[in-house]
Design a protein around this motif. Structure first.
Motif, mmCIF file in Angstrom:
data_model
loop_
_atom_site.group_PDB
_atom_site.id
_atom_site.type_symbol
_atom_site.label_atom_id
_atom_site.label_comp_id
_atom_site.label_asym_id
_atom_site.label_seq_id
_atom_site.Cartn_x
_atom_site.Cartn_y
_atom_site.Cartn_z
ATOM 1 N N THR A 395 0.818 -1.209 0.000
ATOM 2 C CA THR A 395 0.000 0.000 0.000
ATOM 3 C C THR A 395 0.850 1.258 0.000
ATOM 4 O O THR A 395 0.488 2.263 -0.630
ATOM 5 C CB THR A 395 -0.931 0.000 1.219
ATOM 6 N N ASP A 396 1.986 1.220 0.697
ATOM 7 C CA ASP A 396 2.839 2.402 0.752
ATOM 8 C C ASP A 396 3.325 2.799 -0.634
ATOM 9 O O ASP A 396 3.453 3.997 -0.935
ATOM 10 C CB ASP A 396 4.040 2.128 1.670
ATOM 11 N N GLU A 397 3.600 1.810 -1.492
ATOM 12 C CA GLU A 397 4.055 2.103 -2.843
ATOM 13 C C GLU A 397 2.901 2.556 -3.733
ATOM 14 O O GLU A 397 3.077 3.377 -4.636
ATOM 15 C CB GLU A 397 4.724 0.867 -3.440
ATOM 16 N N ARG A 399 0.020 4.064 -2.669
ATOM 17 C CA ARG A 399 -0.725 5.219 -2.170
ATOM 18 C C ARG A 399 -0.493 6.501 -2.991
ATOM 19 O O ARG A 399 -1.469 7.155 -3.382
ATOM 20 C CB ARG A 399 -0.367 5.472 -0.702
#
Length: 423
Positions: A395-397, A399
């Motif tokens: 998810t961090d990549e 977002r």
């Protein structure tokens, strides 16, 4: 009417004729399935569309009745009657009555079934049955002319074929659609029947019916000044309607000025046209399940997602529902449709303009919809999918791209859309 039925056969034959007319009327109604269950107006249209076969068969029945009447030896007695036009027109009126009963029975069945399936009824649109009954009168008159003038039983199938052919010619635009009723496509979302178009069709059909019935026996119909005045009025009025109907564009439907909506759900709130609310609950459920991925990223959803309607501009802040016509009429939609809708947070003018929007807008919305499906556990990317690696990333990549893309889609900055690196 009772005496007119005698030329159609005995009571058993009349009942079988009526049942046969209902049976053949169901063929065009059911030929493309039962999508009309999702729209009461479309179900009403399909009921009138039964005249596609009811009318030609009724023309054949009328032809047979007039062959019997013309060859029975009673025609000289008809000529001596005080009102000779009345006994001569009785078989046509009786046949029209049977055809009308068959069409109305079919229409009752389709509209009741649509309402039972969850479609909202619109009884004020029942007036469209009147023009359809005028079309039936013109269809029956074809059979009366061939039977009364030709006096050969083998003309009955000719009358049926000719009537059907006139309907086909109207459908393809060779002649005005005087001999065709119903058969429209679409869901009637935000639409209703156009009064002017149907009035012109009704007037033209009555004029054709009056002319053909007069030609079937001029000595009987054209005898009194009263009938002459009535026939002339119908023919002249019908001729004017026919000319007007054949020139310009006359659509059978028109957009409603203020189409009603039915809205349900929260985050997102989903709104469908009142005519097509059958899939609403299923659509809300699927969109709410997938919208969690967006709200988890603190993305603000549109105030509501609204079904596009003809002649109505989208309100600012509304998202656009991306339903196929068959889904508007069905009881359920696909998860892909819910994802496409969530990936359309605004109905940008470029989507409806003459020039297509940037290619990147299609790619970005498609990838965003696939991301929603993956996050909801509804899609497993294939080994050969070019976006597989990105969709499988954390998810961090994901977002930054998702947040930026959704903001650009919502504000219609379509020229700024880009795909993630590596996709």
């Amino acid at each position: 009417m009772t005496r007119g039925l005698t030329w159609l056969g005995d009571r058993r034959t009349v009942v079988l004729t009526l049942l046969g007319l209902v049976a053949v009327g169901l063929v065009p109604v059911l030929s493309d399935g039962t999508d009309w269950l999702g729209s009461w107006k479309l179900a009403l249209d399909r009921g009138t569309f039964s005249l596609t076969l009811i009318g030609p068969v009724a023309a054949g029945v009328a032809c047979t009745a007039y062959v019997r009447l013309a060859t029975s030896g009673v025609e000289p007695l008809v000529q001596t009657a005080r009102r000779p036009w009345w006994p001569w027109l009785r078989p046509a009126l009786a046949t029209w009555g049977l055809g009308a009963a068959a069409m109305l029975t079919t229409t009752l069945g389709t509209t009741v079934a649509a309402q039972a399936a969850g479609s909202v009824p619109y009884p004020r649109t029942l007036w469209v049955l009147l023009p359809a009954l005028c079309v039936l009168a013109a269809q029956v008159a074809v059979g009366a002319l061939l039977g009364g003038a030709g006096r050969r039983r083998w003309l009955a199938p000719v009358a049926a074929a000719a009537t059907f052919g006139l309907g086909v010619l109207g459908a393809v635009g060779v002649v005005p659609e005087v001999f065709r009723a119903g058969g429209l496509t679409g869901s009637y979302a935000g639409e209703t029947f156009d009064v002017t178009t149907h009035a012109l069709q009704a007037g033209a059909a009555l004029g054709v019916a009056a002319a053909l019935l007069t030609l079937s026996n001029r000595a009987a119909v054209w005898r009194s000044w009263t009938t002459r005045a009535v026939v002339l009025g119908l023919v002249l009025g019908g001729g004017a309607c026919y000319v007007a109907f054949g020139h310009g564009t006359h659509e059978s439907t028109r957009p409603l000025a203020e189409p009603a909506l039915v809205c349900r759900g929260h985050a997102p709130r989903v709104c469908l046209a009142r005519e097509t609310t059958r899939p609403l609950d299923d659509l809300v459920r699927r969109m709410q399940r997938q919208a969690v991925a967006l709200t988890d990223l603190d993305i603000a959803l549109p105030v509501r997602f609204v079904q596009p309607r003809p002649g109505t501009d989208p309100a600012p802040g509304d998202g656009g529902l991306q339903l196929y016509v068959e889904e508007e009429l069905a009881g359920e939609v696909s998860d892909e449709t819910a994802a496409r809708s969530l990936a359309t947070p605004a109905e940008c003018p470029a989507y409806r303009g003459d020039a297509p929007p940037p290619e990147a807008s299609f790619d970005a919305r498609r990838l965003l919809a696939r991301w929603l499906l993956v996050r909801a556990g509804l899609l497993e990317p294939g080994a050969d999918d070019q976006d597989r690696a990105w969709l499988a990333s954390g998810t961090d990549e994901q977002r930054p791209w998702v947040v930026a893309t959704y903001d650009r889609l919502r504000t219609c900055r379509l020229g700024e859309l880009r795909l993630p690196a590596g996709v």
